[in-house]
Design a protein around this motif. Structure first.
Motif, short mmCIF file in Angstrom:
data_model
loop_
_atom_site.label_atom_id
_atom_site.label_comp_id
_atom_site.label_asym_id
_atom_site.label_seq_id
_atom_site.Cartn_x
_atom_site.Cartn_y
_atom_site.Cartn_z
N GLY B 157 1.02 -1.02 -0.13
CA GLY B 157 0.58 0.28 -0.27
C GLY B 157 0.74 1.71 0.70
N ILE B 158 2.12 1.18 0.75
CA ILE B 158 3.09 2.26 0.86
C ILE B 158 3.33 2.63 -0.70
CG2 ILE B 158 5.21 1.18 0.97
CD1 ILE B 158 6.26 3.71 2.87
N TYR B 160 1.29 2.83 -3.63
CA TYR B 160 0.36 3.09 -4.26
C TYR B 160 0.02 4.54 -2.89
CZ TYR B 160 -4.77 5.19 -4.14
OH TYR B 160 -5.73 6.23 -3.16
N GLU B 161 0.39 4.57 -1.36
CA GLU B 161 0.28 5.99 -1.56
C GLU B 161 1.02 7.23 -2.03
OE1 GLU B 161 0.48 5.50 3.01
OE2 GLU B 161 -1.23 4.26 2.94
#
Lengths: 634, 634
Positions: B157-158, B160-161
Motif C-alpha cells: 500500500g505504501i 500506491y500512497e
C-alpha cells in the motif's frame, strides 16, 4: 418520505454532536440521502444482529458514527433515543467511533482504510462460506457486503491493497459506496489527490458507477445494479459534506466539530422541522424505517426454513463452523525434537486445520518461509489457503473480518519484522477480542544475512505492551504445541513468534508450565541466580548455567514463552520461579523484563547482516558470555 | 558490449550469492539487461557519492542487493572485488540488503514498498530544492530520480500512497522501472494480482511505457523518453526472473536461494564465460563501465563552476541548507504558560522554520489538529508545508528521503495512535540515523471522545524499545522547547508525543534537567517515595504529592520527558533522582518503567470513549487515586 428520513438522519446526527459538544456531523449529513435509500436494499434482521446470511454493512469512515447510530436506531436495533442522547459519553452504547459492543455494528472502525479492507474480508469470508455450504439447489450464503468510505479511506494504502485483491477475485458480492465530497481536514482533496478514481478501480477489476449522491433515483438505480454484477462494484457518490448545514455546507468545518445551535436551528426550519425539538423522529418515519424488523424476521425465518433441506453432511459442517471443537485436534507430539519453531508451527497449524474446518489463513507471500501452507486444503475461494499477496496490512484487516464473520478462525503470517506493516490490524483484533492468530517467523537476529531491516528488535516489547493480546515465543516444538492449546481458548488474538533456525528440544519442566507464561526447566537447591529467557535464548541460558556450575555458581533456568501470562501469576508462583538474582536474556529490547529481573542482557542496537551464528556471537548471546555477565552481576 | 556487461552483472551476482550461500540471484539476473543500459543514462560521480545534483538511484527491492553492489563496483564507487566476495558477511560493505554505510547507496531498502516512496521523496526534495535555488538562467538542481521496483513493491500500500502523490504533483523528474517478472515467492503473481498496472498508473497521473526488459533498444528508447516528460514516468519492463539461469529461468526458485554451482557453471559456459572463474570482470567491461568516473568528475566540475554565477543570496541559502545553524533559532519562552503541548510545539516548529531554511514537513491531513502548519511559508513545491494526504506511511518514507537528500530537515505529523501506520518508516529513519522528526499529538486517553481506536496505549513502549530513536513526551511548553534543543543535536530521529489538552506549567527544576531525560521538580528532605511521570501525568503526580503531604508522607516528583536519555545516566544521577520507593505513573502500558520503578500505575486495557476528564478519573489518573496507590505501596 425519503427526504423526510434523510432529514431525520441529518438532524439526529447534528443533535448528537451538539449534545456531546464533540463529533463529526459533516459525513453523516452528506451521506444521509444515500443511507435513506440504502436502507431499503439491506437484507438484515435488526432483532438478530448475528443472523448468518445478513448483508454486512461496514462504515469505513468510523468518524461517521452518528450516521451509524441513526441507522441502527431507525431500523430497530437494540438502541433507543437515550442512547443517541448519550453520544460519546463514557460507557454509552454510542461511542465516538463504532465499536462491536453496540448491537448491529459489524466491526470497529475509525483508523482510516481499515473498514474497506474489512469489507473485502467479509466478502471473501462470504465466498469461503458459500463454497463450503452452498449447493446448486440451496444458497445458504448469498448476501451482499456494503461499505461506506470516504476520501481518507481511499488515500490510505491499506484500501488499495484490499481492493486490488478484491478485483483479482472478482468479488461480485462487494459494494463500496465512496462518499466523494472532495473535502479533507486540510481543505480540498485536490491539495494532495488528483486521481481518476473511476479509472483506477476499473484497472483493478471493479465495475464503477458515478452518481449524484443527493439524487434518490440515481442512488436507487446504482444500488439496484449491484444485483447483477460479476465483479466488485464501486459507486462514486458525489456529495456535499455537511449537506443541509446552510452556509457550512461543503466546508471542512463540518467535518470534526459541532455545527453550533444556531445553524442547526436554522437548518431545521429550512427543512420544515421544529427548531426547538431535538432528537425528533416522526411517527411515519419510524413506521417506515422500522419495517426492517418485520422484513428481517421473515427473511431469517425463510432462510432457516430452507436450511432443513441441507444434507446432513452440510448441517454437520455448519455446526462445526459455528461451534469449533478444539478437543478433536490431534496435536503432533514434538517432545524431544530439534526443530525450528517455524517448522513445528507448520505441523501444528496443519493439525488444527485438519480438525477444525473454519481454521484458515495464509501469508503475505511468504508461505514457504513462514511454513504456513495448509497442505492439501486448496486455495481461496474453494480452499483454506489464502494468498494475500505482498499486503500485510490488508491481510490483517481481511482476517479481522473473517474472525467477525461468525464461522472462521483465521491466521495471518509474515516475517516478525513486518508485523510493523500490519500493526493497526493486530491492534483492532485485540480491541475486538478476536480469535485471530499471527504467525511471525524469523524472530530475531537469528534471521542472519538479511540484515537489520529484517531483524526484529523492538517488536516483542511492542506486542507485549498491547492490551488483550498474547505473544508466545516458544523455545521448542513442545512449547509451541502448548502455546497453541492456550491461545485457542482465549477470546483474544495471539502471536506466535518463531525461529528461522533449528532449536534444541528443552528438558522436561521442573515446576510450572507454559500455561503460567514461564516455568522452571532447570532447578537446583539454593540457586544464587535465575536466568530467564524466551525462544532461542533459552538454550543459551542452559549452556550458561552449565558453565556457571563449573565455577560452583548454581543457576536456575526459566523458560518464558509468554510474558503476558507470566504477568497474571500470583506472588507465590513468581517467588518460586525467580530465586536469587534474576537475569533476563533476550535478543530483543526486552525492557519489560525489568518487571521480574534485576538485570537484562538484550539488544541495544539494530542487528547486522551476517550468518546467524556469527551474530549471536557478535552480540554476546552465547553460553560463555551470558555466564560471564551473570558472574559480574553476582 | 551491453550483453557482456549484462552477463558480468549476472555472474557477479550469482557468484556473490554462491559465496555467501545465501541471497537473492533472481532479481539481479532479471534486471541486469536494464541495468547495463541504465548505467549510460545515470548522471553521477562515483568518486563523490554526495554530489548534490547527482541523479538518485533507489533499489526498492532491496533484496536485489547483489545487483546494487555489482553496479557500484563496476561504475567505480569505493568497493572492490573483495567486498563483493564478502557479500552478506558480518561487517562487510555488502550486507544482505543495501545500507547507507556502503558508498553510493542512497537509502536503505528491504522492507518492500519503502524504496518507491523514498524515490518519490527524493523527487519531491529535488523539486523543493529547485524552487529554492534555481533561477531562469541557472538550474542548480535538475537531476532525475530513478527507482527499480518489483511486484512486491507495487502490491504494498505504501507504494500506491506515494505514487498517488507523485501523480498529483506531476513529478516529471521521477522514473520508476518496474521489474515485471510475474513471479512472487508463493508462485505466479496471478495468484493474488490481476491489475492492469498501466491503466492504474495512468489513472494516477503517470506516463507509462511497456517494454521488453531484455531488449537493449527498447530499454534505451524508453529511458531516453524520460527526458521529455511532464509527468512521473513508469517503465514496465517485462522480464524473466533469473534470466540466464538455464532451466531455473522464470522460476520463483531463483528468488531467494543460491542457484547451485552446477547451474552457475553451465550458465557461464552458455554465455561464453569461463565456468571455473568466479567474480570475473573483463578489462574491456571495466574500462567501459568505469568511464562513469571521468564522466562524473567532469559533470560535477562543470556544475560547480556554474555555481559561480549564483547570486550571493542563493549562495548563502545553499550554505544554510547544507550546514543548518541551530544557534539562530529564537525559541519561544514558554516558561509558566499553560498550553497543550501540541500548541507549544506549533510555536516551536514555526520558530525553527523561521531560522532554518531546510526545516519543512507537514501532516497526514491533520495539520489543524497537529498544529503543524508552518505559517506563511507556503505549500510544496514552492513552500515548506507539505500536504501528504491521508498517507502516514508514505509521509514517513518520503521524509526519510528528504532527510537523506542533503539539504533538508523534515518532520512528519499525525495522531500518536497512527504512528502504527508509519512505524516501518520511523524504524528506517532510526536505522539510518536520520534527522527526521515525528510530531505525534493526541498522546493518550486525553484524546477523549474519539475513543479507544484513537487512544494510544502501547505506543510509548513501542517507540522507547526501538534503538537509536528518542521519544520526548514533554509535560509543558518549557520542556517541549528543551526537548527540541536536544533532539536537533542528535544524529537520530526523535518523536514528540504531545497532548491534545491543556497542561499546567511545571515549577522550576530542582535537580537535573530535560537533557538528563528525567529531573526533580519537587524535592523534599527524606522523601519516602518518588513519583515519576511524563507528559500530562506529571501534574497528576504533583497533586498526589500534595495530598500525601497532608498525611505526612513526603513524596518527591520526577518529570521524565525522555526515557531513552534517562537510561543513559550514571548510577549517581539515578540514585539522586529516585529516593525511597519509586512509583511510575503513565497513562500508557509503561512496562519499561520497571527499570527504575518498584511499581507502575498504568493502563492495563484499551481506553474508552468519553470526555478526557471523565477518562482520567475512570482510569484512576487523579491526584487522589495516585496518592492512595502510593500509600498502599508504602
Amino acid at each position: 418520505m425519503l427526504e423526510k428520513i434523510s432529514n431525520t438522519i441529518k438532524f439526529l446526527s447534528a443533535d448528537m454532536v451538539q449534545a456531546a459538544n464533540s463529533g463529526h456531523p459533516g459525513a453523516p449529513m452528506g451521506l444521509s440521502d444515500v443511507m435513506s435509500v440504502l436502507m431499503k436494499f439491506i437484507n438484515h434482521n435488526p432483532k438478530n444482529p448475528n443472523w448468518l446470511n445478513r448483508d454486512r454493512l461496514v462504515f469505513s469512515g468510523g468518524h461517521a458514527s452518528a450516521l451509524v447510530y441513526s441507522y441502527l436506531y431507525l431500523t430497530g436495533y437494540d438502541l433507543d433515543l437515550d442512547d443517541l442522547k448519550n453520544f460519546r459519553q463514557l460507557h454509552s452504547k454510542t461511542p465516538g467511533h463504532p465499536e462491536i459492543t453496540t448491537p448491529g455494528v459489524e466491526i470497529a472502525t475509525g483508523p482510516l482504510g481499515q473498514g474497506i479492507a474489512n469489507a473485502v474480508g467479509f466478502a471473501m469470508a462470504s465466498k469461503t462460506a458459500a463454497s463450503m455450504l452452498n449447493t446448486d439447489e440451496l444458497k445458504v450464503i448469498d448476501h451482499k457486503v456494503y461499505c461506506f468510505c470516504g476520501d481518507g479511506d481511499l488515500q490510505e494504502g491499506i484500501s488499495y491493497e484490499a481492493c486490488s485483491l478484491a478485483g483479482r477475485h472478482l468479488l461480485d458480492n462487494l459494494v463500496i459506496i465512496y462518499d466523494s465530497n472532495e473535502i479533507t481536514i486540510e481543505g480540498s482533496t485536490n491539495i494532495a489527490w488528483s486521481e481518476d478514481v473511476k479509472a483506477r478501480f476499473e484497472a483493478m477489476g471493479f465495475d464503477v458507477a458515478r452518481i449524484d449522491g443527493h439524487d434518490y433515483e440515481q442512488i436507487a438505480f446504482a444500488l439496484d445494479e449491484a444485483k447483477n454484477k460479476d465483479k466488485p462494484y464501486l459507486i462514486i457518490a458525489n456529495t456535499k459534506i455537511g449537506k443541509g448545514a446552510l452556509e457550512l455546507e461543503g466546508s471542512e468545518k463540518t467535518h470534526g466539530a459541532p455545527l453550533g445551535e444556531d445553524i442547526v436551528k436554522r437548518a431545521k426550519i429550512k427543512a420544515g422541522f421544529d427548531p426547538e425539538v431535538k432528537f425528533f423522529v416522526s411517527e411515519d418515519v419510524l413506521f417506515e424505517t422500522r419495517m426492517a424488523v418485520e422484513k428481517g424476521d421473515l427473511a431469517e425465518a425463510l432462510w432457516k426454513d430452507s436450511l432443513k433441506n441441507l444434507s446432513s453432511e452440510k448441517k454437520e459442517l455448519l455446526k462445526a463452523l459455528e461451534n469449533p471443537d478444539f478437543s478433536k485436534i490431534e496435536f503432533p507430539d514434538l517432545k524431544g525434537e530439534n526443530l525450528a519453531t517455524r517448522d513445528s508451527n507448520g505441523k501444528i497449524i496443519n493439525a488444527i486445520a485438519n480438525a477444525v474446518p473454519g481454521f484458515l489463513g495464509g501469508s503475505a507471500d511468504l508461505a514457504p518461509s513462514n511454513k504456513s501452507d495448509l497442505k492439501g486444503l486448496g486455495d481461496f475461494p474453494c480452499g483454506r489457503n489464502i494468498h494475500y499477496g505482498i499486503r500485510e496490512h490488508a491481510m490483517a484487516a481481511i482476517n479481522n473480518a473473517y474472525a467477525r464473520y461468525g464461522l472462521f478462525i483465521p491466521f495471518s503470517a509474515t516475517f516478525f519484522v513486518f508485523s510493523d506493516y500490519l500493526k493497526t490490524g493486530a491492534r483492532l483484533a485485540a480491541l475486538m477480542s478476536l480469535r485471530h492468530y499471527f504467525i511471525f517467523t524469523h524472530d530475531s537476529i537469528g534471521v542472519g544475512e538479511d540484515g537489520p531491516t529484517h531483524q526484529p528488535i523492538e517488536h516483542l516489547s511492542s506486542l507485549r505492551a498491547m492490551p488483550n493480546f498474547y505473544t508466545f515465543r516458544p523455545a521448542d516444538g513442545n512449547e509451541n504445541v502448548a502455546s497453541w492449546k492456550i491461545a485457542l481458548n482465549k477470546n483474544a488474538p495471539s502471536a506466535f513468534v518463531l525461529s528461522r533456525q533449528k532449536l534444541k528440544a528443552l528438558p522436561k519442566a521442573k515446576f510450572g508450565g507454559v500455561e503460567n507464561g514461564a516455568y522452571l526447566i532447570e532447578e537446583k537447591q539454593n540457586a544464587s541466580i535465575t536466568l530467564v529467557a524466551s525462544g532461542s535464548e533459552v538454550q543459551v541460558c542452559l549452556e550458561a548455567a552449565k558453565i556457571l556450575s563449573k565455577d560452583n555458581i548454581t543457576a536456575n533456568v526459566v523458560s518464558a514463552p509468554c510474558f503476558e501470562l507470566l504477568c497474571g501469576q500470583d506472588d507465590s508462583y513468581i517467588n518460586r520461579l525467580f530465586v536469587g538474582k534474576v537475569l533476563a536474556v533476550e535478543a530483543a529490547s526486552a525492557l519489560e523484563w525489568y518487571k521480574f529481573a534485576d538485570e537484562i542482557y538484550s539488544m541495544k542496537t539494530f542487528g547486522e547482516s551476517g550468518a546467524a551464528s556469527d551474530l549471536f556471537k557478535h552480540f554476546g548471546f552465547t553460553g560463555e558470555n551470558i555466564a560471564k555477565f551473570a558472574k559480574d552481576l553476582l
